[in-house]
Design a protein around this motif. Sequence first.
Motif, PDB file in Angstrom:
ATOM      1  N   ARG A  18      17.216  -1.850 -13.650  1.00 32.58           N
ATOM      2  CA  ARG A  18      17.131  -0.399 -14.107  1.00 32.58           C
ATOM      3  C   ARG A  18      15.780  -0.212 -14.932  1.00 32.58           C
ATOM      4  O   ARG A  18      15.258   1.085 -15.004  1.00 32.58           O
ATOM      5  N   ALA A  19      15.317  -1.056 -15.480  1.00 33.91           N
ATOM      6  CA  ALA A  19      13.962  -0.917 -16.208  1.00 33.91           C
ATOM      7  C   ALA A  19      12.689  -0.817 -15.487  1.00 33.91           C
ATOM      8  O   ALA A  19      11.763   0.037 -15.633  1.00 33.91           O
ATOM      9  N   VAL A  20      12.635  -1.698 -14.341  1.00 30.52           N
ATOM     10  CA  VAL A  20      11.328  -1.533 -13.522  1.00 30.52           C
ATOM     11  C   VAL A  20      11.474  -0.366 -12.145  1.00 30.52           C
ATOM     12  O   VAL A  20      10.698   0.300 -11.978  1.00 30.52           O
ATOM     13  N   ILE A  36      17.208 -10.166  -9.356  1.00 31.54           N
ATOM     14  CA  ILE A  36      16.917  -9.771 -10.824  1.00 31.54           C
ATOM     15  C   ILE A  36      18.393  -9.450 -11.567  1.00 31.54           C
ATOM     16  O   ILE A  36      19.142  -8.663 -10.992  1.00 31.54           O
ATOM     17  N   PRO A  37      18.325  -9.269 -13.071  1.00 32.97           N
ATOM     18  CA  PRO A  37      19.262  -8.944 -13.506  1.00 32.97           C
ATOM     19  C   PRO A  37      19.453  -7.323 -13.492  1.00 32.97           C
ATOM     20  O   PRO A  37      18.404  -6.705 -13.207  1.00 32.97           O
ATOM     21  N   GLU A  38      20.381  -6.693 -13.739  1.00 36.52           N
ATOM     22  CA  GLU A  38      20.569  -5.281 -13.708  1.00 36.52           C
ATOM     23  C   GLU A  38      19.874  -4.649 -14.703  1.00 36.52           C
ATOM     24  O   GLU A  38      19.130  -3.572 -14.285  1.00 36.52           O
ATOM     25  N   ALA A  39      19.461  -5.257 -15.868  1.00 40.81           N
ATOM     26  CA  ALA A  39      18.739  -4.751 -16.819  1.00 40.81           C
ATOM     27  C   ALA A  39      17.047  -4.713 -16.550  1.00 40.81           C
ATOM     28  O   ALA A  39      16.762  -3.371 -16.430  1.00 40.81           O
ATOM     29  N   GLU A  40      16.848  -5.394 -15.716  1.00 39.30           N
ATOM     30  CA  GLU A  40      15.288  -5.374 -14.963  1.00 39.30           C
ATOM     31  C   GLU A  40      15.397  -4.381 -13.924  1.00 39.30           C
ATOM     32  O   GLU A  40      14.290  -3.730 -13.692  1.00 39.30           O
ATOM     33  N   TYR A  82       0.961  -1.199   0.025  1.00 34.19           N
ATOM     34  CA  TYR A  82       0.112  -0.014  -0.016  1.00 34.19           C
ATOM     35  C   TYR A  82       0.860   1.273   0.178  1.00 34.19           C
ATOM     36  O   TYR A  82       0.332   2.344  -0.276  1.00 34.19           O
ATOM     37  N   GLU A  83       2.058   1.057   0.208  1.00 32.11           N
ATOM     38  CA  GLU A  83       3.090   2.312   0.270  1.00 32.11           C
ATOM     39  C   GLU A  83       3.543   2.650  -1.257  1.00 32.11           C
ATOM     40  O   GLU A  83       4.142   3.686  -1.369  1.00 32.11           O
ATOM     41  N   SER A  84       3.238   1.506  -2.330  1.00 32.26           N
ATOM     42  CA  SER A  84       3.529   1.938  -3.248  1.00 32.26           C
ATOM     43  C   SER A  84       2.602   2.721  -4.331  1.00 32.26           C
ATOM     44  O   SER A  84       1.255   2.293  -4.035  1.00 32.26           O
ATOM     45  N   PHE A  85       2.821   3.520  -5.206  1.00 31.69           N
ATOM     46  CA  PHE A  85       1.547   4.013  -6.269  1.00 31.69           C
ATOM     47  C   PHE A  85       1.306   3.060  -7.243  1.00 31.69           C
ATOM     48  O   PHE A  85       0.213   3.211  -7.864  1.00 31.69           O
ATOM     49  N   GLY A  86       2.130   2.157  -7.367  1.00 32.14           N
ATOM     50  CA  GLY A  86       1.580   0.888  -8.596  1.00 32.14           C
ATOM     51  C   GLY A  86       2.601  -0.019  -8.884  1.00 32.14           C
ATOM     52  O   GLY A  86       3.650   0.036  -8.299  1.00 32.14           O
ATOM     53  N   GLU A  87       2.337  -0.947  -9.644  1.00 32.32           N
ATOM     54  CA  GLU A  87       3.071  -2.010 -10.148  1.00 32.32           C
ATOM     55  C   GLU A  87       4.073  -1.777 -11.299  1.00 32.32           C
ATOM     56  O   GLU A  87       4.945  -2.720 -11.504  1.00 32.32           O
ATOM     57  N   VAL A  88       3.667  -0.791 -11.987  1.00 28.47           N
ATOM     58  CA  VAL A  88       4.613  -0.572 -13.250  1.00 28.47           C
ATOM     59  C   VAL A  88       5.425   0.809 -12.794  1.00 28.47           C
ATOM     60  O   VAL A  88       4.888   1.728 -12.107  1.00 28.47           O
ATOM     61  N   PRO A  89       6.421   1.193 -13.425  1.00 33.09           N
ATOM     62  CA  PRO A  89       7.362   2.183 -13.073  1.00 33.09           C
ATOM     63  C   PRO A  89       6.815   3.642 -13.440  1.00 33.09           C
ATOM     64  O   PRO A  89       6.907   4.735 -12.743  1.00 33.09           O
TER      65      PRO A  89
END
Length: 614
Positions: free
Chosen positions: A254-256, A248-252, A193-200
């Motif tokens: 950085r992306a998420v 997770i890999p660094e690419a993920e 609930y402290e997150s605004f959502g699941e996608v960046p």
Amino acid sequence: MRFSSLRLRSRGLVLGVLAALALAVHGGPVRAAPGPVPYLDPRLPVEDRVTDLLGRMSLADKLGQMTQPERRYVTPEDVTRYRIGSVLSSGGSAPSPNTPESWADMYDGFQRGALATPLRIPMIYGADAVHGHGNVVGATIFPHDIGLGATRDPALVRRIGAATAAEMTGTGVDWNFAPCLCVARDDRWGRTYESFGEVPELPAAMTTIIEGLQGERLGGPASVLATAKHYLGDGGTEGGHDRGDTRIPEAELRAVHLPPFREAVKRGVGSVMVSYSSWNGLKMHQNRYLITDVLKRELGFTGFVVSDYNGVDRIDGEEGFTRAEVAAAVNAGIDMVMVPTEWRRFIDYLRDAVRDGAVPLSRVDDANRRILAEKFRLGLFERPMADRAYLRTVGSAEHRALARRAVAESQVLLKNARGVLPLAAGGRVFVAGRSADDIGMQSGGWTITWQGAPGPTTKGTTILQGLREAAGPSATVAYSVDGTGIDRSYDAAVAVVGEKPYAEYQGDLSDGMGLDDADLRTIGRLRASGVPVVVVLVSGRPLDIASELPGWDALVEAWLPGTEGAGVADVLYGATAPTGKLPVTWMRDASQQPINRGDGKKPLFPFGYGLTYG
């Protein structure tokens, strides 16, 4: 350049003597007119003021600036003696009585301790005002971030930041450990609930709250320092375990998980808090690559980095911290250490580490430069005391109206069979459920206490009170907490059910995500009456309700709305049409966790889903 520097130092020495004499005579802040020492002159650039002050500081001064004790374990006299740079209130840590005026008195006491030091460096006071100034009884409590993510309204979130800053300013608290920019990828996590959502994209868009908190410029009216947290990847841990490992890999990564922090830096956030969690087995509190190389150098973050509560203690996995842990954290790039109880030992360890070369003095100077720069920008040297003119804003009608609007915008209508909603004014409605008439339940964790608690913990309007107001004077709105007493004479029944308050790891789930038996029995009694049943979920995340949903006529996700329950009633009675959209994917059952947009799993309701009326 060399001559100018010498002239500046010479002028500073003379004015320093004058300033000391002024302090001895008057006992108050040294002001800018005429000709104060350079670091006390607000007309000079911040960089020049920092350089001048840093050149006057002893090692003890510098170590104190990097130390943040908890208010219960430090006194104003300690602040003076040890040159403490910051004090905090952890969740639920408040003066007695817990009133806005008591907070201002407490703050001013600590600040007087800071101003009694030889260099008069003001302290900065931090608190978790994560959905309003939530430690203070009577403050406006806004929806938690997951509800604000459902609004998709960055401008509204900016206004909430400004309102929170005003209420904080009245109490003196000038540093907010918010916003949380985590990307919640597993709803079993106790901080979902402290997150605004699941996608960046969602947390990144809601970084407008930083502008609300800090203002158009840091140091303006009702401006408080914001904190982007928890850096980095805390929402992606294996199994949704709080303080766990994000594998997770660094690419993920950085992306998420990185984009919201990149946006926060662009918006000028003053501080960043490091996560308890690890990335591929390495604790974030010792991750020099992510803190120094990525955050400070690559993203260009110029503010200061603070540890989480006792976060340095957890680097080696053992209870308590060691000198090696202190050195590892500071060398990784942490500038201020939140060390609530053992702060004297921290100072000793850091002093020893500097003297034997384990921590370069240049690293200590860099940390101080960052901390002092934000204090100068915040205007603490010119206005160090609580601005009590803003006490009138605490829980004000204006702020409660803003919160009510936010609540209404956050409601997500997930089912509405046969148009049972909106409810008709003037009708007969039966309300049930433990969350219907309970400010503590609807506000959730980080409200007055760390974990939150049921009951009348603070001032506000319950959902039941809002329903009775919205129904009108000719209506009948009956209430029974467990649903007993309902009959077929009612036009509809409303069950307000969901989660009990929790925070952080105590809210982690591993054994199912459904409603508890008491809630299911309450709904069952309403269904047995034969009247249409509207279920309102008060929760910090999606719950496992797919098997129950066919028996419900309507379903509204209310999240954790805070103190203004009338906003829920506004939607149920149609004064405001539902416009909220899911900020997370809604699972078919708990076994689907983690489930997120684009992962190929078939949800009960997809990310972005939300109905409206007509």
